[in-house]
Scaffold this active site. Sequence first.
Site, mmCIF file in Angstrom:
data_model
loop_
_atom_site.group_PDB
_atom_site.id
_atom_site.type_symbol
_atom_site.label_atom_id
_atom_site.label_comp_id
_atom_site.label_asym_id
_atom_site.label_seq_id
_atom_site.Cartn_x
_atom_site.Cartn_y
_atom_site.Cartn_z
ATOM 1 N N ASP A 314 0.859 -1.176 0.000
ATOM 2 C CA ASP A 314 0.000 0.000 0.000
ATOM 3 C C ASP A 314 0.899 1.231 0.000
ATOM 4 O O ASP A 314 1.692 1.426 0.917
ATOM 5 C CB ASP A 314 -0.894 -0.011 1.244
ATOM 6 C CG ASP A 314 -2.055 0.971 1.159
ATOM 7 O OD1 ASP A 314 -1.931 1.994 0.451
ATOM 8 O OD2 ASP A 314 -3.084 0.726 1.825
ATOM 9 N N ARG A 316 -0.308 4.424 -0.211
ATOM 10 C CA ARG A 316 -1.087 5.622 0.108
ATOM 11 C C ARG A 316 -0.518 6.370 1.308
ATOM 12 O O ARG A 316 0.186 5.793 2.138
ATOM 13 C CB ARG A 316 -2.541 5.228 0.393
ATOM 14 C CG ARG A 316 -3.306 4.773 -0.834
ATOM 15 C CD ARG A 316 -4.688 4.275 -0.496
ATOM 16 N NE ARG A 316 -4.654 3.027 0.282
ATOM 17 C CZ ARG A 316 -5.739 2.355 0.666
ATOM 18 N NH1 ARG A 316 -6.943 2.820 0.365
ATOM 19 N NH2 ARG A 316 -5.621 1.235 1.340
#
Length: 383
Positions: A314, A316
């Site tokens: 991930d 983000r």
Amino acid sequence: MTIPIAINSAKTAAGLRPDTLGLDTSEKVARLVCDTRLGLPVLVGDGVDMAVIAPVETLRADRFAQLLAYGAPCLVLSARRYAALMPDAPPDAASAYALALSAATPLDQIRQIAGGADVAKGVIPADVVPVSCAAPLMNAALALSKAAQLLPAMMLWRIPVSARDTLLRQGLAYVAAQAVLDELSSARDFGAVSAAALPMVCSAAGSVQIFRPDNGGPEHYAITIGTVNPDQPVLTRLHSACFTGDVLGSLKCDCGPQLHAALDAMAQAGGGVLIYLNQEGRGIGLANKMRAYALQDAGLDTVQANHQLGFEDDERDFRVGATMLSMLGIAQVRLLTNNPAKMRILASHGVDVVERVPLQVGKTRQNAHYLATKALKSGHILT
């Protein structure tokens, strides 16, 4: 629920005069990101080390040929991509690897090694071997490629410092490697740009406010439903953009149903805020997300596909959501999420998550494996 609109408020607060024309470090790094996305080579330095770096994915063949005047490049790969290519290699704590290329290695083959093939397998030729390279230079190169939402693979030419002025006169931008790393890893400041009422299917009492980061990156949105009292815990969702799910109604994920269920829950509760983060594909961008989808069709799960391309599980940055909530004056939230990572990030940046509100919707035959992977490998709470 809006905050005053201020243009370049962060830079003004930092004490920069409005008549200053010179670029600050943030602006210089933003220019490097844009140049990288365009396929332009850039310069980075680390003390006595100086390098030209260029993106594998977008560098033009004619520029590649010109850069060969500096010799054969190194190919810088993330540890994830290197491990995918060299599964039998001994484990190493390095975050980046450099492979020595031959001057005769064609650009198309370099792109295959980097992950640009249809199923992103790639093959390392026998004459391509790992080589030592300054870690700050490699890490800065990969950080730029990720910020530009390209494959995390860059070509690097070590050059003498004496060549710097010539390359600068040719228009190449330069920033110190550590400054690139510091800037791209730092939390962003935001300015409120515009706001307006927006009646929606879920609620006629809606509004949207646009927030713009100080580095020229993508804007993010605060969607307010009904009446919000910031003195009380606010029903809130951090929702990352998903073009395929939110717009096209993809059955491969649960994003679209989660978006609409969250808005409906806020309408039923009389108020809430949805922070819409433009971080498509867990932060890797739509083009790389489609590459990951192709890998999933070939049998990999979500996490394995990201790793195969060279990304982390991930990519983000949920600090963005915490900053926007703070700007809205929201210090306590009831968070609509199945993802404990969002709760931890908000809490660590001053937003008190008083309750996790489950959001378990959108399961389909096509996304059952995807959801199981989120639970098993990413810790999502789906029961």
